[in-house]
Motif scaffolding. Structure first.
Motif, mmCIF file in Angstrom:
data_model
loop_
_atom_site.group_PDB
_atom_site.id
_atom_site.type_symbol
_atom_site.label_atom_id
_atom_site.label_comp_id
_atom_site.label_asym_id
_atom_site.label_seq_id
_atom_site.Cartn_x
_atom_site.Cartn_y
_atom_site.Cartn_z
ATOM 1 N N ASP A 27 0.828 -1.209 0.000
ATOM 2 C CA ASP A 27 0.000 0.000 0.000
ATOM 3 C C ASP A 27 0.863 1.261 0.000
ATOM 4 O O ASP A 27 0.567 2.234 -0.706
ATOM 5 N N VAL A 28 1.925 1.256 0.820
ATOM 6 C CA VAL A 28 2.817 2.415 0.867
ATOM 7 C C VAL A 28 3.524 2.599 -0.471
ATOM 8 O O VAL A 28 3.683 3.723 -0.964
ATOM 9 N N SER A 29 3.926 1.503 -1.086
ATOM 10 C CA SER A 29 4.572 1.587 -2.401
ATOM 11 C C SER A 29 3.639 2.202 -3.432
ATOM 12 O O SER A 29 4.062 3.012 -4.265
ATOM 13 N N ARG A 30 2.366 1.834 -3.353
ATOM 14 C CA ARG A 30 1.386 2.416 -4.274
ATOM 15 C C ARG A 30 1.250 3.915 -4.039
ATOM 16 O O ARG A 30 1.204 4.711 -4.994
ATOM 17 N N ILE A 31 1.180 4.327 -2.778
ATOM 18 C CA ILE A 31 1.093 5.745 -2.435
ATOM 19 C C ILE A 31 2.303 6.501 -2.991
ATOM 20 O O ILE A 31 2.170 7.607 -3.536
ATOM 21 N N SER A 41 13.934 3.686 -5.745
ATOM 22 C CA SER A 41 14.813 3.480 -4.599
ATOM 23 C C SER A 41 14.106 3.950 -3.336
ATOM 24 O O SER A 41 13.376 4.952 -3.346
ATOM 25 N N LEU A 42 14.301 3.220 -2.244
ATOM 26 C CA LEU A 42 13.610 3.526 -0.992
ATOM 27 C C LEU A 42 14.515 3.238 0.189
ATOM 28 O O LEU A 42 15.231 2.230 0.208
ATOM 29 N N LEU A 43 14.439 4.111 1.181
ATOM 30 C CA LEU A 43 15.093 3.896 2.470
ATOM 31 C C LEU A 43 13.998 3.741 3.512
ATOM 32 O O LEU A 43 13.160 4.631 3.680
ATOM 33 N N ASP A 44 14.000 2.614 4.237
ATOM 34 C CA ASP A 44 13.023 2.372 5.301
ATOM 35 C C ASP A 44 13.692 2.691 6.637
ATOM 36 O O ASP A 44 14.549 1.942 7.112
ATOM 37 N N VAL A 45 13.309 3.822 7.217
ATOM 38 C CA VAL A 45 13.913 4.306 8.469
ATOM 39 C C VAL A 45 13.221 3.638 9.649
ATOM 40 O O VAL A 45 12.002 3.531 9.684
ATOM 41 N N ALA A 46 14.026 3.225 10.637
ATOM 42 C CA ALA A 46 13.524 2.431 11.761
ATOM 43 C C ALA A 46 12.882 1.157 11.228
ATOM 44 O O ALA A 46 11.738 0.829 11.535
ATOM 45 N N CYS A 47 13.652 0.417 10.442
ATOM 46 C CA CYS A 47 13.115 -0.735 9.713
ATOM 47 C C CYS A 47 12.871 -1.947 10.596
ATOM 48 O O CYS A 47 12.283 -2.932 10.144
ATOM 49 N N GLY A 48 13.323 -1.916 11.854
ATOM 50 C CA GLY A 48 13.075 -3.024 12.765
ATOM 51 C C GLY A 48 13.652 -4.325 12.256
ATOM 52 O O GLY A 48 14.812 -4.383 11.826
ATOM 53 N N PHE A 56 9.444 -4.247 0.380
ATOM 54 C CA PHE A 56 9.973 -3.109 -0.375
ATOM 55 C C PHE A 56 11.088 -3.553 -1.323
ATOM 56 O O PHE A 56 11.217 -3.038 -2.436
ATOM 57 N N SER A 57 11.891 -4.526 -0.887
ATOM 58 C CA SER A 57 13.021 -4.967 -1.710
ATOM 59 C C SER A 57 12.573 -5.667 -2.985
ATOM 60 O O SER A 57 13.352 -5.785 -3.937
ATOM 61 N N THR A 58 11.329 -6.120 -3.017
ATOM 62 C CA THR A 58 10.795 -6.735 -4.244
ATOM 63 C C THR A 58 10.095 -5.713 -5.141
ATOM 64 O O THR A 58 9.789 -6.024 -6.303
ATOM 65 N N LEU A 59 9.837 -4.525 -4.617
ATOM 66 C CA LEU A 59 9.062 -3.520 -5.339
ATOM 67 C C LEU A 59 9.901 -2.347 -5.834
ATOM 68 O O LEU A 59 9.440 -1.573 -6.675
ATOM 69 N N PHE A 60 11.109 -2.201 -5.285
ATOM 70 C CA PHE A 60 12.011 -1.122 -5.686
ATOM 71 C C PHE A 60 13.342 -1.722 -6.110
ATOM 72 O O PHE A 60 13.794 -2.721 -5.539
ATOM 73 N N GLU A 61 13.967 -1.100 -7.086
ATOM 74 C CA GLU A 61 15.265 -1.587 -7.564
ATOM 75 C C GLU A 61 16.296 -1.567 -6.443
ATOM 76 O O GLU A 61 17.113 -2.483 -6.307
#
Length: 238
Positions: A27-31, A41-48, A56-61
């Motif tokens: 859903d976030v990727s769609r947004i 490209s995406l950085l997930d902050v506080a990725c736990g 995300f790694s399957t949806l962004f290069e």
């Protein structure tokens, strides 16, 4: 907070509540792509533990994480070999590249103690966006939504263990103090531990101002993955 014991049971408890990290990440990727077509490209902050990052790694290069808690970061690295998970504090991290999107999910920003801390975190995240890049932040409750004395209870049953969680939350000023007690039973026996989580009740206007002052437009999407909504910003082009 964020100790080894919590890292070990974290996902099991929230799965028992019906939390679906994969759907949330989709859903976030769609947004993001609605506001930045072609975002790659995406950085997930506080990725736990990397539960969102694995999708995300399957949806962004390129998809990378940032995590301050070593036990969580270690689990994320084990789950995602070859994926970069940076050690860093969301308030003042500096990475050698920018991204077309930055996310900060599951109310992680609420763990910051002061308004200055929250503003610094938004500023640091925005600084790692390309012009036109998208910032998505899931907030903790707003002051007017907080329920004093709230009690929650959860039971997670897995093949080889059962985990019980009960929490009680109170408010002091702008801070919410959540006392969380866990009981974990498996073949080795029963163990118990307590986590104390302190989260800050920032206002909607304070989040909005933080985005604006960091050079981003901002909109607030109601509900969001956990009912607390999502702030979505786009970094200015110039």
């Amino acid at each position: 907070m964020y100790g080894r014991e919590l890292a070990d049971v974290y996902e099991a408890i929230y799965r028992s509540r019906g939390k679906d990290w994969g759907q949330e990440a989709a859903d976030v990727s769609r947004i993001i792509t609605e506001r930045r077509p072609g975002a790659d490209s995406l950085l997930d902050v506080a990725c736990g533990t990397g539960a969102h990052l694995s999708v995300f790694s399957t949806l962004f290069e390129v998809a990378e994480g940032l995590e301050i808690a070593e036990p969580m970061r270690r689990l994320a690295e084990q789950r995602l070999p070859g994926t970069t998970v940076h050690a860093g504090d969301m308030r003042d991290f500096r990475l050698p590249r920018t991204y077309t999107a930055v996310s900060c999910m599951f109310c992680a920003i609420g763990y910051l103690e002061t308004l200055d801390d929250m503003r610094a975190a938004v500023r640091s995240m925005a600084a790692h966006l390309e012009p036109g890049g998208v910032l998505v932040v899931e907030p903790w409750w707003f002051p007017e939504n907080f329920i004093e004395g709230y009690v929650a209870g959860d039971l997670a049953r897995e093949e080889h263990r059962t985990i019980a969680r009960i929490s009680h939350t109170t408010r002091k000023g702008r801070a919410t103090r959540m006392e969380v007690r866990f009981t974990v039973g498996d073949a080795a026996g029963i163990q118990q531990f307590t986590e104390i989580d302190v989260l800050t009740l920032f206002t909607r206007d304070e989040y909005t101002a933080a985005f604006t002052d960091a050079g981003c437009s901002v909109e607030f999407l109601e509900d969001g993955p956990t009912g607390r909504g999502l702030f979505v910003g786009v970094r200015e082009q110039h």
